[in-house]
Scaffold this active site. Structure first.
Site, PDB file in Angstrom:
ATOM      1  N   ALA A 124       0.803  -1.221   0.000  1.00 39.84           N
ATOM      2  CA  ALA A 124       0.000   0.000   0.000  1.00 39.84           C
ATOM      3  C   ALA A 124       0.837   1.274   0.000  1.00 39.84           C
ATOM      4  O   ALA A 124       0.351   2.338   0.376  1.00 39.84           O
ATOM      5  CB  ALA A 124      -0.927  -0.017   1.210  1.00 39.84           C
ATOM      6  N   ASN A 190       2.405  -3.937   7.701  1.00 40.73           N
ATOM      7  CA  ASN A 190       3.259  -4.735   6.816  1.00 40.73           C
ATOM      8  C   ASN A 190       4.134  -3.854   5.928  1.00 40.73           C
ATOM      9  O   ASN A 190       5.246  -4.239   5.561  1.00 40.73           O
ATOM     10  CB  ASN A 190       2.401  -5.648   5.943  1.00 40.73           C
ATOM     11  CG  ASN A 190       1.962  -6.911   6.670  1.00 40.73           C
ATOM     12  OD1 ASN A 190       2.782  -7.729   7.051  1.00 40.73           O
ATOM     13  ND2 ASN A 190       0.671  -7.063   6.859  1.00 40.73           N
ATOM     14  N   HIS A 218       0.145   6.811   4.269  1.00 42.27           N
ATOM     15  CA  HIS A 218       1.520   6.347   4.485  1.00 42.27           C
ATOM     16  C   HIS A 218       2.480   7.387   3.916  1.00 42.27           C
ATOM     17  O   HIS A 218       2.463   7.661   2.714  1.00 42.27           O
ATOM     18  CB  HIS A 218       1.761   5.004   3.798  1.00 42.27           C
ATOM     19  CG  HIS A 218       0.883   3.900   4.283  1.00 42.27           C
ATOM     20  ND1 HIS A 218       0.983   3.377   5.551  1.00 42.27           N
ATOM     21  CD2 HIS A 218      -0.117   3.216   3.664  1.00 42.27           C
ATOM     22  CE1 HIS A 218       0.091   2.418   5.698  1.00 42.27           C
ATOM     23  NE2 HIS A 218      -0.593   2.300   4.572  1.00 42.27           N
TER      24      HIS A 218
END
Length: 267
Positions: A124, A190, A218
């Site tokens: 992601a 992750n 992120h």
């Protein structure tokens, strides 16, 4: 035709399977499922017309080219070892397992010995190609700041004794190493392990819970001899699993398509 088996039959597995089924080029197909919860595997198999397996051993013994692990960090070691030993390559979605350096090295050596491949999708986050290239120089700093809606972090926070109902404003709920992050947030972070593997440098991680946020954000900062890499991605959470982003599934889908294409774009 790339013949695929899937381990773990949750939201990510469902997204991957449905995307491949709708692919008009039809260069890859999911043929079998296994999940520790047999009902989940049977349900997805019935929906897709694929085989339902009652054990991991049954799945990896089938005539398949590739196993896609979508289960959990605790399932990675067994899944990868049995897949490689049965002449199958593996895509690992629960890459947080590789925060364990000894496990990563063990599986790396096994794949090398058997002439097989372990694939780790970008997940992601953006910029992994640039980070991998930059790692050929000298890396001096890698940081990841992840901000998620409170409900996406709820189970992990409550396991740590935090009452999520008390979080009314953005709150830093973790700061530390990638190894500490994945142990406390195994289903949420992750991407920190992907970033550390790509940069060959242990990332510093900050996690923020924001009750007003509707996306998973992120932010990456990498510094080194190549200069500075900054990226920021705001992903829509997966509808059936808000702990992860839909982009994580799409990165695996694109990787599978790349494996069956004559031309590959990107590092």
């Amino acid at each position: 035709m790339l013949k695929i088996g899937v381990v773990g039959c949750g939201a990510i597995a469902s997204l991957i399977t449905k995307a491949l089924m709708s692919d008009r080029l039809n260069k890859a197909e999911v043929l079998a499922f296994y999940d520790g919860n047999l009902e989940k595997a049977e349900k997805l198999a019935m929906e897709t017309g694929a085989d339902f397996c009652r054990s991991l051993d049954e799945l990896v013994s089938k005539d398949l080219d590739l196993i896609v692990e979508c289960a959990s960090v605790t399932a990675v070691e067994d899944t990868v070892i049995k897949s490689l030993n049965n002449d199958k390559d593996v895509i690992v979605m629960s890459v947080g397992a590789f925060a364990d350096k000894d496990l990563f090295l063990k599986l790396y050596k096994l794949a090398e010995k058997l002439g097989r491949k372990i694939y780790i999708p970008s997940g992601a986050i953006a910029g992994i190609d640039a980070v991998k290239s930059g790692s050929l120089g000298k890396i001096s700093e890698v940081t990841l700041t992840t901000t998620k809606p409170v409900h996406g972090l709820k189970s992990a926070l409550e396991e740590q004794g935090l009452n999520t109902d008390d979080i009314m404003d953005p709150k830093v709920v973790f700061e530390g190493t990638v190894f500490e992050a994945i142990s406390k947030f195994p289903q949420n972070i992750n991407v920190s392990v992907v970033l550390s593997l790509a940069s060959k440098y242990p990332a510093k991680v900050k996690i923020i819970a924001d009750p007003n946020l509707m996306v998973n954000r992120h932010e990456i900062l990498v510094k080194g001899s190549i200069g500075t890499i900054k990226t920021c991605v705001e992903n829509n959470p997966c509808k059936d699993n808000p702990k992860t982003s839909a982009l994580a599934a799409y990165s695996a889908i694109q990787l599978i398509k790349d494996l069956s294409e004559p031309v590959r774009i990107g590092t």
